[in-house]
Each structure stands twice: as structure tokens, then as C-alpha cells.
Design a protein around this motif. Structure first.
Motif, PDB file in Angstrom:
ATOM      1  N   GLN A 361       0.809  -1.213  -0.055  1.00 26.18           N
ATOM      2  CA  GLN A 361       0.051   0.089  -0.086  1.00 26.18           C
ATOM      3  C   GLN A 361       0.847   1.199  -0.012  1.00 26.18           C
ATOM      4  OE1 GLN A 361      -3.512   0.128   0.008  1.00 26.18           O
ATOM      5  NE2 GLN A 361      -3.127   2.041  -0.388  1.00 26.18           N
ATOM      6  N   LYS A 515      -3.072 -10.545  -3.285  1.00 27.25           N
ATOM      7  CA  LYS A 515      -2.914 -10.087  -1.983  1.00 27.25           C
ATOM      8  C   LYS A 515      -4.117  -9.281  -1.386  1.00 27.25           C
ATOM      9  CE  LYS A 515       0.107  -7.100   0.837  1.00 27.25           C
ATOM     10  NZ  LYS A 515       1.428  -6.322   0.802  1.00 27.25           N
ATOM     11  N   CYS A 516      -4.727  -8.387  -2.004  1.00 31.36           N
ATOM     12  CA  CYS A 516      -5.748  -7.529  -1.837  1.00 31.36           C
ATOM     13  C   CYS A 516      -7.167  -8.041  -2.263  1.00 31.36           C
ATOM     14  CB  CYS A 516      -5.726  -5.989  -1.881  1.00 31.36           C
ATOM     15  SG  CYS A 516      -6.244  -5.308  -3.675  1.00 31.36           S
ATOM     16  N   PHE A 517      -7.919  -8.166  -1.193  1.00 33.76           N
ATOM     17  CA  PHE A 517      -9.419  -8.855  -1.298  1.00 33.76           C
ATOM     18  C   PHE A 517      -9.948  -8.422  -2.684  1.00 33.76           C
ATOM     19  CE2 PHE A 517     -13.848  -9.261  -0.253  1.00 33.76           C
ATOM     20  CZ  PHE A 517     -13.945 -10.646  -0.288  1.00 33.76           C
ATOM     21  N   THR A 552     -16.803  -0.802  -7.155  1.00 34.33           N
ATOM     22  CA  THR A 552     -15.715  -0.835  -6.124  1.00 34.33           C
ATOM     23  C   THR A 552     -14.596  -1.592  -6.132  1.00 34.33           C
ATOM     24  OG1 THR A 552     -18.230  -1.743  -5.064  1.00 34.33           O
ATOM     25  CG2 THR A 552     -16.310  -2.449  -3.693  1.00 34.33           C
ATOM     26  N   THR A 556     -11.445   0.674  -4.511  1.00 35.67           N
ATOM     27  CA  THR A 556     -10.859  -0.012  -3.021  1.00 35.67           C
ATOM     28  C   THR A 556      -9.588  -0.668  -3.307  1.00 35.67           C
ATOM     29  OG1 THR A 556     -12.238  -1.960  -3.157  1.00 35.67           O
ATOM     30  CG2 THR A 556     -13.247  -0.060  -2.239  1.00 35.67           C
ATOM     31  N   MET A 558      -5.701  -2.297  -3.959  1.00 38.42           N
ATOM     32  CA  MET A 558      -4.349  -1.691  -3.470  1.00 38.42           C
ATOM     33  C   MET A 558      -3.441  -0.968  -4.395  1.00 38.42           C
ATOM     34  SD  MET A 558      -1.477  -3.614  -1.565  1.00 38.42           S
ATOM     35  CE  MET A 558      -2.260  -3.900   0.007  1.00 38.42           C
TER      36      MET A 558
ATOM     37  N   TYR B  45      -0.973  -4.594   6.940  1.00 39.14           N
ATOM     38  CA  TYR B  45      -0.780  -5.340   5.679  1.00 39.14           C
ATOM     39  C   TYR B  45      -1.858  -4.586   4.708  1.00 39.14           C
ATOM     40  CZ  TYR B  45      -0.766  -9.812   2.889  1.00 39.14           C
ATOM     41  OH  TYR B  45      -0.572 -10.676   2.124  1.00 39.14           O
ATOM     42  N   GLY B  46      -2.933  -4.164   5.061  1.00 41.46           N
ATOM     43  CA  GLY B  46      -3.784  -3.350   3.994  1.00 41.46           C
ATOM     44  C   GLY B  46      -4.377  -4.441   2.962  1.00 41.46           C
ATOM     45  N   ALA B  47      -4.618  -5.409   3.401  1.00 39.65           N
ATOM     46  CA  ALA B  47      -5.308  -6.550   2.308  1.00 39.65           C
ATOM     47  C   ALA B  47      -6.646  -6.566   2.287  1.00 39.65           C
ATOM     48  CB  ALA B  47      -4.380  -7.677   2.345  1.00 39.65           C
ATOM     49  N   ARG B  49      -9.103  -4.374   2.922  1.00 37.38           N
ATOM     50  CA  ARG B  49      -9.800  -3.126   2.194  1.00 37.38           C
ATOM     51  C   ARG B  49     -10.990  -2.623   3.329  1.00 37.38           C
ATOM     52  NH1 ARG B  49      -5.641  -2.180   0.261  1.00 37.38           N
ATOM     53  NH2 ARG B  49      -6.313  -0.435  -1.110  1.00 37.38           N
ATOM     54  N   LEU B  52     -11.201   1.103   4.777  1.00 39.51           N
ATOM     55  CA  LEU B  52     -11.058   2.225   3.871  1.00 39.51           C
ATOM     56  C   LEU B  52     -11.698   3.466   4.642  1.00 39.51           C
ATOM     57  CD1 LEU B  52     -11.843   0.502   0.513  1.00 39.51           C
ATOM     58  CD2 LEU B  52      -9.839   1.696   1.007  1.00 39.51           C
ATOM     59  N   LEU B  63     -10.183   7.313  -1.317  1.00 42.19           N
ATOM     60  CA  LEU B  63     -10.251   6.453  -0.262  1.00 42.19           C
ATOM     61  C   LEU B  63      -8.745   5.603   0.011  1.00 42.19           C
ATOM     62  CD1 LEU B  63     -13.330   4.334  -1.504  1.00 42.19           C
ATOM     63  CD2 LEU B  63     -13.062   6.064   0.340  1.00 42.19           C
ATOM     64  N   THR B  65      -6.521   3.291   2.898  1.00 49.78           N
ATOM     65  CA  THR B  65      -6.559   2.129   4.007  1.00 49.78           C
ATOM     66  C   THR B  65      -6.110   2.718   5.263  1.00 49.78           C
ATOM     67  OG1 THR B  65      -4.532   1.355   3.006  1.00 49.78           O
ATOM     68  CG2 THR B  65      -6.548   0.234   2.654  1.00 49.78           C
ATOM     69  N   THR B  68      -2.770   1.604   7.192  1.00 52.73           N
ATOM     70  CA  THR B  68      -1.108   1.955   6.586  1.00 52.73           C
ATOM     71  C   THR B  68      -1.030   3.444   6.586  1.00 52.73           C
ATOM     72  OG1 THR B  68      -2.109   1.790   4.373  1.00 52.73           O
ATOM     73  CG2 THR B  68      -1.279  -0.302   5.429  1.00 52.73           C
ATOM     74  N   TYR B  69      -2.082   4.057   6.205  1.00 49.08           N
ATOM     75  CA  TYR B  69      -1.925   5.699   6.267  1.00 49.08           C
ATOM     76  C   TYR B  69      -1.406   6.358   7.353  1.00 49.08           C
ATOM     77  CZ  TYR B  69      -2.509   9.869   3.140  1.00 49.08           C
ATOM     78  OH  TYR B  69      -2.300  11.069   2.684  1.00 49.08           O
ATOM     79  N   ARG B  87     -19.144   1.390  -0.395  1.00 49.34           N
ATOM     80  CA  ARG B  87     -17.873   0.561  -0.895  1.00 49.34           C
ATOM     81  C   ARG B  87     -17.817  -0.588   0.209  1.00 49.34           C
ATOM     82  NH1 ARG B  87     -19.620   2.595  -4.533  1.00 49.34           N
ATOM     83  NH2 ARG B  87     -18.638   3.869  -5.724  1.00 49.34           N
TER      84      ARG B  87
END
Lengths: 655, 235
Positions: A361, A515-517, A552, A556, A558, B45-47, B49, B52, B63, B65, B68-69, B87
Motif C-alpha cells: 500500500q 494480496k488484496c481482497f 468497488t 478499493t 491496493m 498489511y492493507g489487504a 480493504r 477504507l 479512499l 486504507t 497503513t496511512y 464500498r
């Protein structure tokens, strides 16, 4: 370790592989030897000038030259046999010393390959095979006659065109970045230097402060050619201002878009220009080390850039105290192995570090925390090639081409259902119509234009009414597409946009790192909806769900891969909603591509009862009901279309 | 000495220590942002989502995360704006369809009033949040598990799928897993959403822009007519 110090890796290590050996032989056709012997280093800018002076006779416009395209496209079409054949003929005639044979990088007009150019006069021969070698040497080189049958014919008026510069495909382009590639042997640094190579580097090191270099790049409005179009000068400035003494330059040569080969062509045609841009960037931001991250699927490009680095190091253009300026810089080549996502900068950094190529990220941005956590500038190959040009010409002169917000030219790969596919360079602000119908020569087989996909799989699909759109980062984004790295896939009326969006999603599904959903699951769920659409089981609510899902995923995800993965979906939904509705409501595929949504049937009135369709049908779906009367069983039919091709009386219809 | 930065969180001017993430700051001030891949003590990890939030002034906002921000001076954050909630709800629906048997996800669905699932349930056992991988590596110093393959084939496993020699069977991975907990009660297999904990008395507002009601569940914003609650009322 993916990082190899190529200086320590002697060339013969590469050569013990048979295919590589033949590749090198081919590329070296014409007798220019690699500079493997130790050469004296250039200690001062004036040494470079003197060397250029010494090489002056290479520019002699009267000298007879034969240029053979050595790019992948042309070499698979036969230039690999052609170049040795020409060399043989030249030797037989005793012309090896007086006529120069050059195997160069891509000449651009891939549609007509293998290409040969004869200088002086830039006589353009297309689709040349090894058998034609003797005739070309005999007639054109010795007697100055033209071989008529190898000339390009303008489809507009049937006129034969002799000079390459008169061919509309080339005439309508602005070839500044690609121009040099016609004249230099990419494996020979002297060719590049003779044509003004490394002059920009000398100018920069000879009293131009780094801040002035950055100011120049900023003034030129150079934008990153990798896709997002971030202003390059600004990126350099951020990196220069970032805390820390250890900084890095990363060159992104991990080009992975289907149908795009701009970066490969530049690396194969003019690797020293890339290298010069990297060294200037390093000087501007204060980096001591650079990494060229190149995909291993480009063996020729790897070979050439390795050779370029080796030669530059020999001449002292890399290493300690470059041109006596006190500036030290080294370049490492890191080879990546086939992952589309590694073109994303944070993933690329991780891959270059030897870790799993997955994005992280942002922020922090690479300009603050990049390679090994240090401030890093990442630019695309094409961006770097622009840098020496800006320094040499000056920002103002450079910016004369292009639009207000982006200066210069952009290389596109024009592919798909188009007459003149190939490598095209145009100024920013050129309309899509000029590119597709002017340079590209329109749609193949006289079909109707339907859409153009700009920016590869993550780009958008633009319809006919958008053809007058000016190609620019901002305008394309507004239209729901992206510039991307410059792929341009043209589609005709036989393309189903639903099927097309599905194809790109499938590509992105297999390339998503997972990695990201939202990217991983979102793309798979969109594909589920597309499966329903193409089989006719989708409902009207599915279209709304698809749109909601696409938005979406876009908002949203990464990294760039996920954020842009919805572009093909959203742009086709925006411009081709009718076609989606036809799939949903009428259970019909207007282009006749989605196999579940159409049937073949035999029109009994025009059928002559020859039975050739039944012979061709591998599924056994065509049976003779009574004598001379055939019919297709839709249950067994796989919609392969073999019967249509076999039918002599056009009696088989789709519907 | 700690440096303090001033930022705006849901309309509140707050002071936070530099280096904190938005998520940490919001939780410190009692505002809950849902997460699935975040756990205090593990690296962000930011995975997933889900965390947000919307940052920046309306019109130029984006937007990001929140896990991590990092906070910065003058940052404007909205944790429950219309954009975020829309979202987030879609993501929760996707989670439910992926892994309907997780109590954590079922509870999230009830909390965010996700009552229908428009996708075919997959009944996966894992949402690839990576908590177990980080737990094993960062807290247990085990590094016994990691990710293998990519995209839709990605999964958590031991190296080469062999029984791990470094695994001490501590169970830390299972302890942190949000997906492998069983459901609170058993709705039918073909009905992925449980909604047993659904609060039938819905909060009076769906989302909040610059001002936020901090009552959870929200009760009283209607009483105060002067409050500028710029949000749409539930029909």
C-alpha cells in the motif's frame, strides 16, 4: 539472487547457449565487432567530442548502407535468414568493405516485415526474403535501380512508393524517439556516439547543476510513459529532496501488456539512449546506483542492454568519476520472470530486492521509501529515452510538440484488426482517428471500425464517436480509459465487446497477485457475471451488480492493477450498453461471437446439397435428413464455424 | 519528545502523535473502523480493504486504507461517509459470499445491515487476510507458513506443502483467524447470510459526512435540530 552484476559476467557465458549464439551472430551481421577489448576511458567531456569527431565518417550520407530490421517480428518472418544471405552476396561481389550492412532494432512497419532499407535514398523494401538478397544487391546497390515488386503499394491509389519517408505510415508520424534506431547498430556504442549520443550527459556533467536538470525536465512537462502519467520532473524533485544519502534509480522494463512492445523495441533498437537517460536521472536526484528491471522473456533486449552497460562502462560513461565530473554511478541489471503485476512500482521494487513480487500500500511513495527502503525514482524505459532529447534540444524546443500538459511524443503499438500494424510515434494531442485511419490505414478487409482499446488490459474500450478524442493522459482518463504504456488494440464489427471485456478480465484474474481482497475476489466475481452474460443466463439486475462491483474494485483496490481492472468493464458498459442488453434481454450476441447465443442453420433454398459441410463437421452435428437435404443438430454443434468455411453456396447462416 | 499533529476526524479537531496511523488515531478516540487483516502487534498489511476511509476535502477526496496511512498535519478524515459505507457494504457482501461460515464476517454483515448476498456462496475456509502468516513470523518467530501461488490460486501453506519442521503447533495462527470460527448459529447452507444479530431498530442515519453521531447505536441526533448533520435519512 535475481540481481546479477553483469560486469563480472563475461559474454561467453551467454554464448554457450546455442540459440543465443545464433542470435548474437544474426545481430552482429555486417561485421561490426563488439568492443570487447579494453578501450581507453573518456576522462573529460572533450574526449567524447574528439571520439565523435573520429567517428564522423559513419554519418557520411553518400555511403551505401543496407539496413535489415532485426526485431523479433521481422526475424520470425525471415530476416534471420535474410541478413546472412545479404552478407554472403556482398562478399561474393567484393562489396563487403564499401557497402555497410546493419541489423537494427524495430523499423516500425511490422505488418510488412521483413523490412530492408537501402541508403542513400531510404529505399523501402517490404516482405523481403533471403531469395531476394541477390537482386537487391545487384540492382539497387550496384546499379541504383529499384526492385519494383518489393516496393510498398499505397492502398489508396495503388501507387508504388520508393522512399520510406513518403509512405503514409511513416509520413504522418513524428518519429523523434524512434528515428535514431534506423541508423545505429544497437550493439555498437560508437554508432550511438557518432549520432550525438551521450552529448546530453556530457552537457549535464559539464557544469549543469542537478537542480537545473530537474527544472529543465519540469519545464518540458515530461510525464511518465509507464501509464499513470505522473510528471517526471516532480518525481525527481521529491526524490532529490527526500532525506538520505543512498538513493536509487529504477528503470521499469517489465512490459507485460498483451499487444504492447514499445519498451522492447526501444531497448532493442537504441539501448544506449535508455542508459543515457538513466545516468542523467541519477545525476539529477543524486543516486549512486541504478537497477534496470527487465523481463527475461525479452532475451534480445536483455542481451543488448547488457552489452550497452558493458560498453558504457568501458568508455567510462558508467563507474567512478564519469567524464571527470566526480559523479559516480553504476547500473545493475535485474531480470524478472513473467509477472504482469511486477510492472507496478512497489511490486517491482520488491521483485528487484529479491522478494515476492507483490505490491504494497502506498504511501509511502518510492520517492521517499523505495528500493531497500531508500528514496527511489522509478521511470519507464520510454520516459528515460525522452530525457537526453530534452537536454539536447532544450525544454522549450521539446515542448513545441505535444499538448499543454504533456510535452513530446508518445509511442503506440498499433495492433488488432488494422491494416498497418506496427510501432507508431505521434505527438500528444493527435486524435485517435489520425492514428487509426491515417497512420494505421483503417480496418482490415474493409470492415467497420467498432472500438479501440487503449492502455492494454487495464484500459478502456472507446467507440467510434470517441475517435476525435485527442490522445492525452487527461482526455483519455475522462473518457474512461487510460493511456497505459501505449498499447492500442483496434477491433472491427466482428468483435463482441462483452466477450472482449471477459477476455481482459480473464487475463487480469490470472495476473492478479491475490494480496488484496477486492482485486482478487472482485475480478473473479465479475467473471462469474460475464460467464452468465455470455451464456445467456444473466438477468438485468446482473448488469447493475456488475457496475456496482466494478466501481468497488476500482475504488478499493491496493495497486494499479486492481484499480484499473474495472476499466474494460466500465467503459464497455458505458459505451456499448445496447450490446450488453442484447445479451441479457434478447439472449443474442450481435457480433456472433458468444457461442451459446447463436445457432448455425442451413438455408434450404440456397443449399445445393453437396455435403461438404457434413464432411467438415468434427462433431457429427450435420446429418442428411433426406437426399440432398442437410440440417444441423444444435445439441451437437460446437459453433466452430468449419461448415461455414466449407460451404460453397453460402447457405449456412448464423442467427 | 513526541510531535503532535492536528487533524480532523469526522468533523472533530483532534491532536494525535506523529507516526500513528489513521486507524490507531480513530480507535484511540473511540471511533470504530472495521478490519479483518489488522491486529495490534502485527505489522499493517492493507489487504482486507475494510478499513477504507475518505481523506481530503469533498471533491478532491480519495479512499485510503486507514491501517497503513500515517496521520499528517491538517489531514481531514471521514470514517463513515456515504462513499465509504457504500464500498464497505459491497466488500462485506463479497466477504459473506466467500466465507459465509465466519462469525466475524456474519457479525459485520449484521452491523452494516448487509441482508442479501447476490453472489453464489463459495464456502471458503480462508479469506487470505494474512494474520496467521504475520502472527507466526512476527509474534511466534516461527515463519512456518506463508503464501503460495498467486491470484485466485493463492493460499496459505507451509513450504512445498510439507509438514513444517519449525512449526511448534502453538495454535497462534488459529487463534487470530477471523474465518475459521464457526457460525453463531446455523443458517441453511444455501443462505449465506445469517443476520441473527441484525439490529432491527436501525440507526437513524445510514452514513455521516463531516459531523458524526458518536452514539452507538445512534439515538439522539434528531433531538438536536441545530446540529448540522449533512447526511441522508433512511426512507
Amino acid at each position: 539472487m535475481p540481481i546479477n552484476l553483469i560486469g563480472v559476467e563475461p559474454l561467453y557465458k551467454e554464448l554457450n547457449h546455442n540459440t543465443t549464439l545464433s542470435l548474437v551472430r544474426f545481430l552482429l551481421q555486417g561485421g561490426v565487432l563488439m568492443n570487447t577489448g579494453i578501450r581507453s576511458k573518456l576522462a573529460k567531456p572533450v574526449d567524447l567530442k574528439n571520439l565523435r569527431e573520429m567517428l564522423k565518417d559513419r554519418l557520411d550520407p553518400k555511403k551505401q548502407r543496407l539496413v535489415v530490421c532485426g526485431d523479433t517480428g521481422c526475424s520470425v518472418c525471415g530476416s534471420r535468414e535474410l541478413a546472412p544471405a545479404i552478407e554472403e552476396v556482398l562478399q561474393e561481389r567484393g562489396l563487403a568493405g564499401s557497402v555497410e550492412l546493419k541489423v537494427t532494432g524495430c523499423l516500425g512497419f511490422c505488418e510488412k516485415g521483413p523490412l530492408v532499407l537501402v541508403f542513400p535514398g531510404a529505399v523501402f523494401y517490404q516482405q523481403v526474403q533471403a531469395e531476394d538478397a541477390a537482386e537487391i544487391v545487384e540492382k539497387t546497390v550496384l546499379r541504383g535501380e529499384i526492385v519494383d515488386r518489393l516496393l510498398y503499394t499505397d492502398p489508396a491509389d495503388g501507387r508504388k512508393i520508393t522512399c520510406a519517408y513518403d509512405i503514409p505510415f511513416y509520413k504522418l508520424q513524428t518519429r523523434t524517439l524512434l528515428e535514431t534506431g534506423w541508423y545505429i547498430n544497437p550493439l555498437d556504442i560508437d554508432d550511438y556516439i557518432a549520432r550525438g549520443g551521450y552529448a546530453a550527459l556530457a552537457k549535464v556533467l559539464d557544469g549543469m547543476p542537478p537542480e537545473a536538470v530537474i527544472a529543465e525536465i519540469k519545464e518540458a512537462d515530461l510525464r511518465g510513459r509507464g501509464g499513470a502519467g505522473f510528471p517526471t520532473g516532480l518525481k525527481w524533485e521529491f526524490c532529490r529532496a527526500a532525506a538520505g544519502n543512498e538513493k536509487y534509480i529504477l528503470c521499469n522494463a517489465d512490459e507485460g501488456d498483451p499487444g504492447a512492445f514499445m519498451d522492447r523495441s526501444l531497448l532493442e533498437g537504441n539501448p544506449h539512449a535508455v542508459l543515457e537517460g538513466i545516468i542523467i536521472a541519477a545525476y539529477a536526484v543524486g543516486a549512486k546506483e541504478g537497477i534496470i528491471y527487465i523481463r527475461i522473456e525479452y532475451p534480445t533486449a536483455v542481451l543488448k542492454i547488457e552489452q550497452a552497460v558493458r560498453q558504457a562502462r568501458e568508455l567510462g560513461l558508467l563507474g567512478k568519476n564519469i567524464l571527470g565530473s566526480g559523479f559516480d554511478f553504476e547500473v545493475i541489471i535485474s531480470k524478472g520472470a513473467g509477472a504482469f503485476v511486477c510492472g507496478e512500482e512497489t511490486a517491482l521494487i520488491r521483485a528487484a530486492e529479491g522478494k515476492v513480487g507483490e505490491p504494497r500500500q502506498k504511501p509511502p511513495f518510492p520517492a521517499n521509501a523505495g528500493f531497500r527502503g531508500m528514496p527511489t525514482v522509478i521511470n519507464n524505459v520510454e520516459t528515460f529515452v525522452n530525457v537526453p532529447l530534452i537536454i539536447n534540444r532544450g525544454a522549450a524546443a521539446y515542448h513545441e510538440t505535444g499538448t499543454e500538459s504533456s510535452g513530446g511524443t508518445k509511442i503506440f503499438c498499433l495492433v488488432g484488426k488494422i491494416n498497418n500494424s506496427g510501432l507508431v510515434e505521434v505527438p500528444f494531442g493527435t486524435t485517435l482517428r489520425q492514428i487509426i485511419f491515417g497512420i494505421g490505414g483503417g480496418i482490415k478487409n474493409g470492415k467497420r471500425f467498432k472500438a479501440v482499446q487503449t492502455g492494454g488490459p487495464s484500459g478502456g474500450c472507446l467507440p467510434e464517436e470517441m475517435l476525435d478524442l485527442k490522445v492525452d493522459f487527461k482526455d483519455l482518463a475522462q473518457a474512461g480509459s487510460i493511456m497505459g504504456s501505449g498499447g492500442m488494440i483496434v477491433m472491427d464489427e466482428d468483435t463482441c465487446v462483452v466477450d472482449l471485456a471477459r477476455y481482459f478480465l480473464q487475463f487480469l484474474k490470472s495476473e492478479s497477485c491475490g494480496k488484496c481482497f477486492s482485486c482478487r475476489v472482485g475480478i473473479q466475481r465479475m467473471l462469474e457475471i460475464y460467464d452468465r452474460l455470455t451464456t445467456g443466463s444473466a438477468s438485468i439486475e446482473d448488469l447493475d451488480l456488475l457496475e456496482e462491483l466494478a466501481v468497488t474494485v476500482k475504488d478499493t483496490s491496493m495497486c494499479g492493477l486492481g484499480q484499473t481492472s474495472a476499466n474494460p468493464v466500465l467503459s464497455t458498459l458505458r459505451y456499448f450498453r445496447d450490446e450488453y442488453l442484447a445479451h441479457v434481454r434478447d439472449k443474442r450476441c450481435p457480433a456472433g461471437v458468444c457461442r451459446s447465443l447463436f445457432r448455425y442453420s442451413i438455408d434450404q433454398d440456397s443449399c445445393i446439397g453437396c455435403g461438404s459441410c457434413a464432411e467438415q463437421c468434427h462433431a457429427g452435428a450435420i446429418v442428411e435428413m433426406e437426399e440432398g437435404c442437410y440440417s444441423i443438430n444444435p445439441e451437437l454443434c460446437t459453433r466452430c464455424g468449419a461448415c461455414v468455411e466449407a460451404c460453397v453456396s453460402d447457405a449456412i447462416t448464423k442467427g | 519528545m513526541k510531535i503532535v499533529v492536528q487533524m480532523t476526524l469526522n468533523g472533530l479537531r483532534i491532536d494525535v502523535d506523529e507516526g500513528m496511523t489513521i486507524l490507531e488515531a480513530a480507535r484511540f478516540y473511540g471511533m470504530n473502523i472495521p478490519t479483518l487483516c489488522y491486529l495490534e502487534g502485527l505489522s499493517p498489511y492493507g489487504a482486507c480493504r475494510l478499513c477504507l476511509v475518505e481523506i481530503g476535502m469533498p471533491g478532491q477526496s480519495k479512499l485510503v486504507t486507514s491501517c497503513t496511512y500515517r496521520v499528517e498535519e491538517g489531514l481531514v478524515v471521514r470514517t463513515d461517509s456515504e462513499w465509504v459505507i457504500k464500498r464497505r457494504k459491497m466488500l462485506i457482501e463479497l466477504y459473506l459470499a466467500t466465507c459465509p461460515s465466519s462469525k466475524v464476517i456474519q457479525d459485520l454483515a449484521s452491523k452494516y445491515h448487509v441482508t442479501t448476498v447476490r453472489f453464489t456462496p463459495w464456502h471458503e475456509d480462508c479469506i487470505l487476510c494474512g494474520l496467521c502468516v504475520r502472527m507466526c513470523a512476527e509474534q511466534m518467530q516461527g515463519k512456518a507458513i506463508g503464501f503460495a501461488h498467486r491470484g485466485s490460486n493463492r493460499r496459505v501453506t507451509t513450504p512445498f506443502d510439507k509438514e513444517s519442521e519449525v512449526c511448534r503447533l502453538c495454535g497462534g495462527c488459529m487463534y487470530v483467524c477471523p474465518a475459521c470460527q464457526s457460525r453463531c448459529q446455523g443458517p441453511q447452507e444455501e443462505q449465506p447470510v445469517c443476520n441473527a444479530c441484525l439490529n432491527l431498530q436501525q440507526p437513524c442515519l445510514d452514513y455521516f459526512e463531516d459531523k458524526m453521531c458518536f452514539m452507538d447505536p445512534c439515538v439522539a441526533c434528531e433531538l438536536d435540530a441545530n446540529r448540522e448533520v449533512k447526511a441522508k435519512r433512511r426512507p
